[in-house]
Design a protein around this motif. Structure first.
Motif, PDB file in Angstrom:
ATOM      1  N   ASN A 102       0.852  -1.184   0.000  1.00 23.64           N
ATOM      2  CA  ASN A 102       0.000   0.000   0.000  1.00 23.64           C
ATOM      3  C   ASN A 102       0.887   1.233   0.000  1.00 23.64           C
ATOM      4  N   ARG A 103       0.300   2.380   0.271  1.00 24.02           N
ATOM      5  CA  ARG A 103       1.076   3.623   0.223  1.00 24.02           C
ATOM      6  C   ARG A 103       0.971   4.390   1.536  1.00 24.02           C
ATOM      7  N   CYS A 104       0.959   3.670   2.640  1.00 26.43           N
ATOM      8  CA  CYS A 104       0.967   4.346   3.933  1.00 26.43           C
ATOM      9  C   CYS A 104       1.962   3.654   4.857  1.00 26.43           C
ATOM     10  N   ASN A 105       2.021   4.116   6.108  1.00 22.40           N
ATOM     11  CA  ASN A 105       3.083   3.705   7.022  1.00 22.40           C
ATOM     12  C   ASN A 105       2.841   2.380   7.727  1.00 22.40           C
ATOM     13  N   ARG A 117     -11.622   2.423  -4.626  1.00 24.23           N
ATOM     14  CA  ARG A 117     -10.362   2.063  -5.271  1.00 24.23           C
ATOM     15  C   ARG A 117      -9.212   2.891  -4.711  1.00 24.23           C
ATOM     16  N   TRP A 118      -9.485   4.124  -4.320  1.00 15.11           N
ATOM     17  CA  TRP A 118      -8.453   4.934  -3.657  1.00 15.11           C
ATOM     18  C   TRP A 118      -8.054   4.294  -2.333  1.00 15.11           C
ATOM     19  N   VAL A 119      -9.019   3.807  -1.550  1.00 18.18           N
ATOM     20  CA  VAL A 119      -8.708   3.119  -0.297  1.00 18.18           C
ATOM     21  C   VAL A 119      -7.866   1.874  -0.568  1.00 18.18           C
ATOM     22  N   GLU A 120      -8.190   1.142  -1.623  1.00 20.87           N
ATOM     23  CA  GLU A 120      -7.390  -0.031  -1.980  1.00 20.87           C
ATOM     24  C   GLU A 120      -5.941   0.360  -2.232  1.00 20.87           C
ATOM     25  N   LEU A 122      -9.087  -4.187   0.372  1.00 24.00           N
ATOM     26  CA  LEU A 122      -9.901  -4.440  -0.811  1.00 24.00           C
ATOM     27  C   LEU A 122     -11.381  -4.203  -0.538  1.00 24.00           C
ATOM     28  N   ALA A 123     -12.063  -3.636  -1.514  1.00 27.88           N
ATOM     29  CA  ALA A 123     -13.511  -3.455  -1.409  1.00 27.88           C
ATOM     30  C   ALA A 123     -14.189  -4.819  -1.366  1.00 27.88           C
ATOM     31  N   ARG A 124     -15.216  -4.936  -0.544  1.00 28.83           N
ATOM     32  CA  ARG A 124     -15.972  -6.183  -0.404  1.00 28.83           C
ATOM     33  C   ARG A 124     -17.319  -6.121  -1.114  1.00 28.83           C
ATOM     34  N   HIS A 125     -17.794  -4.904  -1.323  1.00 29.14           N
ATOM     35  CA  HIS A 125     -19.149  -4.743  -1.862  1.00 29.14           C
ATOM     36  C   HIS A 125     -19.213  -3.442  -2.662  1.00 29.14           C
ATOM     37  N   HIS A 126     -19.838  -3.510  -3.820  1.00 28.24           N
ATOM     38  CA  HIS A 126     -20.145  -2.316  -4.608  1.00 28.24           C
ATOM     39  C   HIS A 126     -21.294  -2.681  -5.536  1.00 28.24           C
ATOM     40  N   ALA A 127     -22.500  -2.331  -5.137  1.00 26.81           N
ATOM     41  CA  ALA A 127     -23.713  -2.721  -5.868  1.00 26.81           C
ATOM     42  C   ALA A 127     -23.804  -4.239  -5.982  1.00 26.81           C
ATOM     43  N   GLY A 128     -23.285  -4.935  -5.005  1.00 25.27           N
ATOM     44  CA  GLY A 128     -23.263  -6.394  -5.004  1.00 25.27           C
ATOM     45  C   GLY A 128     -21.938  -6.887  -4.441  1.00 25.27           C
ATOM     46  N   GLN A 170     -19.240  -8.867  18.650  1.00 18.70           N
ATOM     47  CA  GLN A 170     -18.887  -9.684  17.487  1.00 18.70           C
ATOM     48  C   GLN A 170     -17.835  -8.954  16.667  1.00 18.70           C
ATOM     49  N   CYS A 171     -17.053  -9.728  15.931  1.00 23.84           N
ATOM     50  CA  CYS A 171     -16.030  -9.166  15.056  1.00 23.84           C
ATOM     51  C   CYS A 171     -16.537  -9.243  13.624  1.00 23.84           C
ATOM     52  N   VAL A 172     -16.599  -8.105  12.980  1.00 23.71           N
ATOM     53  CA  VAL A 172     -17.190  -7.992  11.649  1.00 23.71           C
ATOM     54  C   VAL A 172     -16.167  -7.394  10.697  1.00 23.71           C
ATOM     55  N   LEU A 173     -16.043  -7.980   9.506  1.00 20.59           N
ATOM     56  CA  LEU A 173     -15.216  -7.406   8.450  1.00 20.59           C
ATOM     57  C   LEU A 173     -16.083  -6.455   7.643  1.00 20.59           C
ATOM     58  N   LEU A 174     -15.814  -5.174   7.765  1.00 22.30           N
ATOM     59  CA  LEU A 174     -16.583  -4.167   7.038  1.00 22.30           C
ATOM     60  C   LEU A 174     -16.018  -3.954   5.643  1.00 22.30           C
ATOM     61  N   ASN A 175     -16.838  -3.380   4.779  1.00 22.27           N
ATOM     62  CA  ASN A 175     -16.362  -2.954   3.470  1.00 22.27           C
ATOM     63  C   ASN A 175     -15.204  -1.980   3.660  1.00 22.27           C
ATOM     64  N   ASN A 176     -14.408  -1.757   2.613  1.00 21.55           N
ATOM     65  CA  ASN A 176     -13.237  -0.905   2.822  1.00 21.55           C
ATOM     66  C   ASN A 176     -13.588   0.560   3.005  1.00 21.55           C
ATOM     67  N   LEU A 177     -14.840   0.936   2.756  1.00 21.96           N
ATOM     68  CA  LEU A 177     -15.301   2.294   3.033  1.00 21.96           C
ATOM     69  C   LEU A 177     -16.778   2.232   3.395  1.00 21.96           C
ATOM     70  N   ASN A 178     -17.174   2.956   4.466  1.00 17.35           N
ATOM     71  CA  ASN A 178     -18.516   2.821   5.028  1.00 17.35           C
ATOM     72  C   ASN A 178     -18.990   4.146   5.600  1.00 17.35           C
ATOM     73  N   SER A 179     -20.298   4.344   5.567  1.00 21.21           N
ATOM     74  CA  SER A 179     -20.892   5.518   6.216  1.00 21.21           C
ATOM     75  C   SER A 179     -21.376   5.151   7.610  1.00 21.21           C
ATOM     76  N   PHE A 180     -21.019   5.986   8.576  1.00 25.60           N
ATOM     77  CA  PHE A 180     -21.485   5.873   9.949  1.00 25.60           C
ATOM     78  C   PHE A 180     -22.077   7.210  10.361  1.00 25.60           C
ATOM     79  N   THR A 181     -22.683   7.235  11.527  1.00 23.99           N
ATOM     80  CA  THR A 181     -23.205   8.477  12.082  1.00 23.99           C
ATOM     81  C   THR A 181     -22.865   8.551  13.557  1.00 23.99           C
TER      82      THR A 181
END
Length: 284
Positions: free
Chosen positions: A26-29, A129-132, A138-144, A219-230
């Motif tokens: 990746n491109r971070c530390n 894809r930027w997060v990837e 890796l993205a887990r979901h995008h319109a499916g 519980q331990c959940v694998l989230l998509n690589n980008l998600n909306s929270f509030t």
């Protein structure tokens, strides 16, 4: 009411990020296997995209002289406009043509607002894809589901992301700086905190990848690589029958609604980088 959780007497080992959910580089530390793990959620450290803070050091020195968030936000937007020639498209190399108008709008603000409108749209694909690329998640979901790399859903995701980046003015670099600015503001707003308690409303539990039962009743959940929270639980109630509550490390917040004027529709929305999270799952 809290969702049922099965417990075992086995020795508990915090789950790591599955190999299928990460890239080797990746491109971070920090490598993806660390920053996407449950251990990172519990014990976060700052994440830095390679070279961004150093390359834009003059911006952050200038921001430090402004006492108010509003003044810093305006200075940041002005810097983005000048540095990426957002109002000087000819100088940026954009040639006249049919696609000029749509390409002129393909900037960091358009991506953020597109995400807010439809996270499974073209702008959402660009952000995932930027997060990837930057974090190796890796993205887990995008319109499916994206589990099958040969599927039509996956090919459409790749196509949307590629078309969203085509002929843009260093769009990924704009997103690099947006993330870095967000981290700067979060450190100023929460100097003594490492996490925020955030909520996410969902309709179906099978849309999320439960890795294992965590310690206690979580519980331990694998989230998509980008998600909306509030940050407002009552807002999460509006989006589903189940509420995920979790502690989000500040370095995993890409942007939030108050970061820039008129940035997102949701009054309390935070866009969060994924990985394995320890969550409480409640029903409404």
């Amino acid at each position: 009411m809290r969702a049922n959780v099965n417990k075992t007497n086995a020795i508990y080992k915090p789950p790591t990020l599955p190999a299928s959910a990460r890239l080797p580089v990746n491109r971070c530390n920090l490598p993806a296997v660390i920053l996407g793990s449950l251990t990172y959620q519990r014990h976060p450290v700052p994440l830095e995209i390679d070279g961004i803070s150093h390359f834009h050091d003059d911006l952050f020195r200038t921001l430090a002289t402004f006492p108010t968030h509003a003044d810093r936000a305006q200075r940041f937007q002005d810097y983005m406009t000048v540095n990426f020639l957002l109002d000087e498209l000819d100088e940026a190399g954009l040639m006249p043509g049919r696609g000029r108008k749509s390409r002129a709008n393909a900037n960091y603000l358009r991506q953020v607002r597109g995400w807010s409108f439809d996270s499974d749209g073209r702008e959402g694909a660009v952000l995932k894809r930027w997060v990837e690329s930057r974090f190796g998640l890796l993205a887990r979901h995008h319109a499916g589901s994206l589990a099958d790399r040969n599927s039509e859903v996956y090919q459409r995701y790749i196509s949307d992301g590629s078309r969203g980046l085509y002929a843009t003015n260093a769009l990924e670099s704009q997103l690099d700086l947006l993330y870095t600015y967000c981290q700067y503001e979060l450190k100023r707003e929460y100097p003594e905190q490492t996490h925020l308690t955030l909520y996410r409303g969902i309709n179906r539990m099978d849309e999320h990848e439960v890795q294992s039962t965590c310690e206690s009743d979580l519980q331990c959940v694998l989230l998509n690589n980008l998600n909306s929270f509030t940050s407002a639980r009552e807002r999460a109630d509006e989006f589903g029958d189940y509420i995920l509550e979790t502690q989000i490390p500040l370095p995993k917040i890409l942007f939030f609604n108050r970061l820039l004027p008129g940035m997102l529709k949701g009054e309390d929305e935070y866009v969060v980088i994924g990985g394995v999270y320890e969550v409480s799952i409640n029903t409404i």
